[in-house]
Design a protein around this motif. Structure first.
Motif, short mmCIF file in Angstrom:
data_model
loop_
_atom_site.label_atom_id
_atom_site.label_comp_id
_atom_site.label_asym_id
_atom_site.label_seq_id
_atom_site.Cartn_x
_atom_site.Cartn_y
_atom_site.Cartn_z
N TYR A 150 -5.09 23.38 9.01
CA TYR A 150 -4.09 22.42 8.99
C TYR A 150 -2.26 22.71 8.62
N LYS A 151 -1.91 23.15 9.81
CA LYS A 151 -0.82 24.09 9.82
C LYS A 151 0.93 23.82 9.72
N GLU A 152 0.64 22.64 10.00
CA GLU A 152 1.83 21.68 10.24
C GLU A 152 1.37 21.15 9.17
N GLN A 153 3.27 20.12 8.67
CA GLN A 153 3.96 19.60 7.93
C GLN A 153 2.84 18.00 8.18
N VAL A 154 2.41 17.02 7.02
CA VAL A 154 2.24 16.42 6.63
C VAL A 154 2.71 15.19 6.22
N PRO A 175 0.65 -1.45 0.10
CA PRO A 175 -0.03 -0.17 -0.05
C PRO A 175 1.10 1.59 -0.09
N PHE A 176 0.17 2.18 -0.58
CA PHE A 176 0.82 3.57 -0.13
C PHE A 176 -0.41 5.09 0.02
N LEU A 177 0.42 5.60 1.05
CA LEU A 177 0.13 6.40 1.75
C LEU A 177 -0.24 7.62 1.39
N LYS A 178 -1.39 8.28 1.34
CA LYS A 178 -1.82 10.04 0.49
C LYS A 178 -2.59 10.89 1.62
N ALA A 179 -2.12 11.75 1.44
CA ALA A 179 -3.08 12.50 2.55
C ALA A 179 -4.30 14.17 1.91
N LEU A 197 -2.88 14.02 -1.37
CA LEU A 197 -3.85 13.22 -3.11
C LEU A 197 -3.79 13.88 -3.83
N GLU A 198 -3.37 13.57 -5.22
CA GLU A 198 -3.32 14.69 -6.87
C GLU A 198 -5.20 14.42 -7.06
N GLN A 199 -5.19 15.40 -7.64
CA GLN A 199 -7.11 14.98 -8.37
C GLN A 199 -6.20 14.80 -9.64
N PRO A 200 -8.14 14.32 -10.14
CA PRO A 200 -9.22 14.06 -9.13
C PRO A 200 -10.02 12.57 -8.42
#
Length: 233
Positions: free
Chosen positions: A212-216, A202-206, A221-224
């Motif tokens: 939300y000001k902190e760094q992910v 698996p891979f992780l996107k956000a 996650l890209e559009q669309p």
């Protein structure tokens, strides 16, 4: 069923099915199937604007907390409790991740439960907060009571999502609250110009809000691509 490619076949139709065959199929339904069908017709297909019938209380979502003296009490927005971080795991995979990597220690205690009823999920009416009684549980970090986890592996229907959010977040103070939502989806649903065969699994996107000001911890996650159901709500 066609016996060779290109053969024209007649699709099955119920137009010629007599009443006896219909009655035989109806007898195959279990009492639970008939109960679910009655509740669906009674609750979901009422006229627009009409109040729900009194007998449809099974569709209500109940949130029970044991934050004080170990006694189960219904949630109340009049006395919201302080919560600095709230992590919600939606779905079996996300809930299993919490169980394997976070909740396997003795640092957490069960402090709440959500009970709901729909066509895919039916929890018991008992008020005992146990994993066997519900599929949606709340945990509190013993060392820091302001950190809460929610393990939601049950199905929340579309017309129950707003009520779920209203009752759960109505118990918490909104100021300074950071909410993290974990959810999963099949790789086949991921929209990208690259071949999904070359993607690590698996891979992780956000996704994050502008507040939300902190760094992910992973790429955005890209559009669309979109998020659905309870995580989207």
């Amino acid at each position: 069923m066609a016996t060779f490619f290109g053969e024209v076949v007649v699709a099955p139709s119920r137009a010629g099915v007599d009443d006896e065959e219909w009655a035989e199929e109806a007898r195959e339904d279990t009492p639970e199937d008939r109960e679910i069908r009655r509740e669906l017709e009674r609750k979901r297909y009422r006229p627009r604007g009409a109040p729900p019938p009194l007998s449809s209380l099974l569709w209500e979502i109940d949130v029970l907390w044991t934050l004080k003296s170990g006694a189960s009490t219904e949630s109340s927005a009049d006395e919201p409790f302080v919560c600095s971080k709230f992590i919600v795991a939606v779905g079996h995979n996300a809930a299993a991740f919490l169980s394997s990597f976070i909740l396997d220690s003795v640092c957490w205690e069960v402090v709440g439960v959500v009970k709901l009823w729909n066509e895919w999920c039916r929890t018991s009416n008992t008020t005992t907060v146990l994993p066997t009684d519900s599929f949606c549980l709340f945990y509190r970090l013993i060392s820091d009571p302001t950190v809460l986890l929610c393990q939601c592996s049950c199905y929340v229907a579309e017309d129950q999502q707003f009520q779920w959010l209203e009752k759960v977040f109505g118990c918490m103070q909104k100021e300074g609250l950071q909410v993290t939502i974990l959810s999963t989806c099949p790789v086949a649903d991921y929209k990208t110009q690259e071949s999904t065969l070359t993607l690590p699994s698996p891979f992780l996107k956000a996704l994050k809000t502008k507040e939300y000001k902190e760094q992910v911890c992973c790429p955005l996650l890209e559009q669309p691509n979109i998020v659905r159901d309870l995580p989207a709500a």
